[in-house]
Design an enzyme around this catalytic site. Structure first.
Site: not given
Lengths: 377, 377
Positions: A174, A313, A342, A361
C-alpha cells in the site's frame, strides 16, 4: 515443531519463487517476527498451500476483518469480512476451514473461541485483532500470523517469536496509497481547508476567517520521520512543490541517488530536525522503542505551530500530548488515519480537539490499494 | 483622453522597468483589456504614481476588499479592507485619496457612491466588484481598473475597452498557491476524504463506508483544461503520482521541453479528452466564449463518475448542470473555491449537493500568496 515447519515452508516458497519466477511482482510478504523482510511472488501464495491437505491435515484458518455491510456488494471490495479477502473459494477448495469474523474484542468474542485451535490467523491493520501474550499463549496450534497489509504491531512480536509463530506481512502493498494520503493531509492542514468547507455547508462565507490561517506548501520545511518505502514515496511527491527544504530522519541514508532524485537531506539529530520543520510526517513502524515516542517532551521540540501528519501508527504519539499541543497551539494541526485503539472509542480525545483532520484507518485500503495488494487473490 | 494617458503611463512604466531594472521579479501586471500580458517589477508600481500630484491632480482611488474583522490584526493579512493591501500610507503620502470598502452590491452600496468620480479602481477576484457596462458608463473618470490577483472577468472587458479604461492584473501572483490547492482537491475527491472526517467528528467508525469509494491517484487519467501558468504547475505536481496518463487541452502546445518535464500530452479534441479522464481540472480564464462552457451537454461527455476540480471561475460551469451531475453520479464529485456569484448566496445549489468539496474563494489568497504577491507593498 509445527510452527517451525510452517515457517520453513514459507521460506521454501520464497526460495522457489526466486529460482523459478523471473517476474517478481510488488513485495508480498515480509517475515516480521524473524526480523527479515523478503518478497514472495503473488503466484507463490497458492504454492504455500499448494496441495490438498491429507486426511486430518485440514488447516483451520481464521480471518479478522471489518464488516462492510451494504458496501460489500462491490466485488472489488475484498478487504472486508463478507468478501473475506477473496480467499474463501480457494482455501475451502483446498479442503481448509476458513472462518472470518469482525468480532475481535473481549473474552467472549468470536475470535477468542477459535484461538485455541486455529492454525493460521489473517488480520489487517485497519481492524486489528490484538494478539496479546495471553492470547498467543492460548493459541497452541498457531503457526502463521499473516497481516494483509503493512505493520504487524497488533501482534505481540516477542511472544509470537517465543512461540515459534511466523508473523508475515505484505510489504509494499500500500506504499503509494499511503504516501498519497499523507500529501493530502499535509495540504489539508497547511491550507486550512476544513474550516472553509464547514463554512460553505453551514451557509456561511467568510474568506478572512480561513485565509488568515492558510499557507502554501511552497517554501516550507517538511520532513519525514522514517524514509522507508512510504517515506521515500512521500519525498518524491513533495519534490515539485518547491519546498524550502526536504529533510528525513532515519537510521540509515536512503543513498545518494534517492537523495538527488528527491532533493531531500538526512538530518541525523531528531531534535535539530524538529526545530526546523513546518510539517512533519511519521513513517516509522511501531515497536517497543517507538511507542509513545512523540510525547509531550518531544512535541515541545517542534517549531511552534508546526503540523504533524501520522498515517503510520497512532501509538507512536502520546494521544493526550497531541491533544494538548493542538489546544495550546504548539501544534498547528494534526492529521492521520491511525489511532492508538481501533476502532477508536466514541470519547477518544482526538475526535474533537482543535485543528484535527482525522479519519478512520483507511489510507492503505482504497479500492485500488486492495486491487494492487497481491495478497487479495 | 485621460484613460489613454493613464494607459500609456502604465506602458511607459513597463518599458522603463525593462530598460532600467535587470532584476525582474514575478509578474506583476498583465494588461487585460488590450489583450496583452506584460510584467512590471514590484519597484515599478511606485514609479507609476511616482511624483506627488500637482494641485488638483490628486487621484481618487477606490479599493473593494472583503472585511477581515478580528483577523485583520495579523499584519501579514494585507488583502482585506482593514489593511487595504498595505497601500494606504504610501498612496495617501503621495497626496491621493484612497477609499476602501467591502460594500459592493446594489444601487445604494458604498462603491456606487464613488463610481462617478473615481480615477482608479482596485479589486480582487475573492470579493469581486462587478463592473457591469452600466457601472462603467457611470465611471466617467475611471482610467485604470487593477485586479490584485488573476482574472478580471468581474470587469466587463468590452465596455472597459470601449471606454478606454486599462484593465490590468497581477499575472502569476498566485500560480503555485492555486496549483497546490487543486492537487489537494483532486486527492480529497478521489480518496473520499470528507466522509471519513465527518464520521470521526460525529463519533462514528465505519471504514467500509469510506473505503468503498476511495481510490488512488496513481494509475488514473488526469487532465487540465488550460495549460497556462497554473495548469503547468499542476501538471508538474501530478508527475510523481505515477498517473496512467496526464493530458492537457489548450489552444497551443506547452512545448516539447515542458511536455517532457511533466510527461503530459496535448489532446486537441475536448470531447475525446473528457471521455478518457478520471479527473479534470479547469484552468482557463472566464470569457464570453468560456462562460457556461461546461454545461449539461459537455458534462455528459465525461467518463461516468469522473471528478471535476474548478479553482478557475465558477461561471465556467453551469451550476445547475453540475448539481444534477453530482446527484446522478455522472460526476463522482466536484470541488473548487470559485462560484458564479461571490459571496455565494446562502441557498446556492452547490452548498448541499452530494460529494462536493467546496470552499469560499481563497486558493490564491493564502498568507504566503499575499506575501508573495508583489502588488501588496
Amino acid at each position: 515443531m509445527a510452527a517451525k515447519r510452517t515457517s520453513s515452508m514459507l521460506f521454501r516458497a520464497v526460495q522457489q519463487s526466486r529460482a523459478t519466477d523471473s517476474q517478481f511482482l510488488r513485495g508480498v510478504s515480509g517475515v516480521v517476527s524473524q526480523q527479515q523482510t523478503t518478497t514472495v511472488n503473488r503466484s507463490q501464495l497458492p504454492r504455500f498451500y499448494s496441495s490438498k491437505p491429507e486426511a486430518g491435515k485440514s488447516l483451520k484458518i481464521v480471518g479478522v476483518l471489518y464488516k462492510a455491510k451494504q458496501y460489500a456488494e462491490n466485488p472489488k471490495f475484498l478487504g472486508c469480512a463478507e468478501n473475506a479477502l477473496g480467499l474463501r473459494e480457494w482455501l475451502e477448495g483446498l479442503g481448509h476451514q476458513y472462518i472470518v469474523t469482525d468480532d475481535k474484542e473481549g473474552p467472549n468474542c468470536e475470535l477468542e473461541k477459535h484461538i485455541p485451535d486455529m492454525d493460521i490467523l489473517i488480520t489487517t491493520p485497519f481492524h486489528p485483532a490484538y494478539m496479546t501474550p495471553e492470547r498467543i499463549k492460548k493459541a497452541k496450534n498457531l503457526k502463521l500470523a499473516l497481516t494483509a497489509g503493512v505493520g504487524s504491531d497488533h501482534i505481540n512480536l516477542p511472544a509470537a517469536s517465543d512461540a515459534g509463530i511466523t508473523v508475515a506481512e505484505i510489504s509494499g502493498s500500500n506504499t503509494s496509497s499511503v504516501a498519497e494520503d499523507e500529501l493530502l493531509r499535509i495540504l489539508l492542514l497547511l491550507r486550512n481547508y476544513l474550516p472553509g468547507w464547514k463554512q460553505i455547508t453551514a451557509g456561511g462565507w467568510d474568506v478572512a476567517a480561513v485565509a488568515s490561517k492558510s499557507y502554501d506548501l511552497r517554501d516550507k520545511v517538511v520532513a519525514t520521520i522514517g524514509a522507508g518505502r512510504i517515506g521515500y514515496e512521500l519525498l518524491k511527491r513533495l519534490k515539485p512543490f518547491d519546498c524550502k527544504q526536504l529533510l528525513y530522519w532515519d537510521r540509515q541514508s536512503i543513498g545518494k541517488a534517492k537523495e538527488e532524485e528527491t532533493g531531500a537531506t538526512r538530518e541525523p539529530d531528531l531534535e535539530t530536525l524538529l526545530a526546523k520543520c513546518d510539517v512533519v510526517s511519521l513513517n516509522i513502524p511501531l515497536t517497543e522503542k517507538t511507542k509513545n515516542m512523540f510525547n509531550k517532551e518531544l512535541i515541545s521540540k517542534f517549531k511552534r505551530g508546526a503540523y504533524l501528519v501520522n498515517n503510520a501508527r497512532g501509538a507512536l504519539v502520546d494521544a493526550e500530548a497531541v491533544k494538548e499541543a493542538c489546544e495550546s497551539g504548539q501544534l498547528g494541526g494534526y492529521s492521520g488515519d491511525v489511532w492508538n485503539q481501533q476502532p477508536a472509542p466514541a470519547d477518544h480525545p482526538w475526535r474533537h480537539m482543535p485543528n484535527h483532520a482525522m479519519t478512520p484507518h483507511l489510507s492503505g485500503t482504497t479500492l485500488d490499494g486492495q486491487a494492487g495488494n497481491p495478497f487479495f487473490c
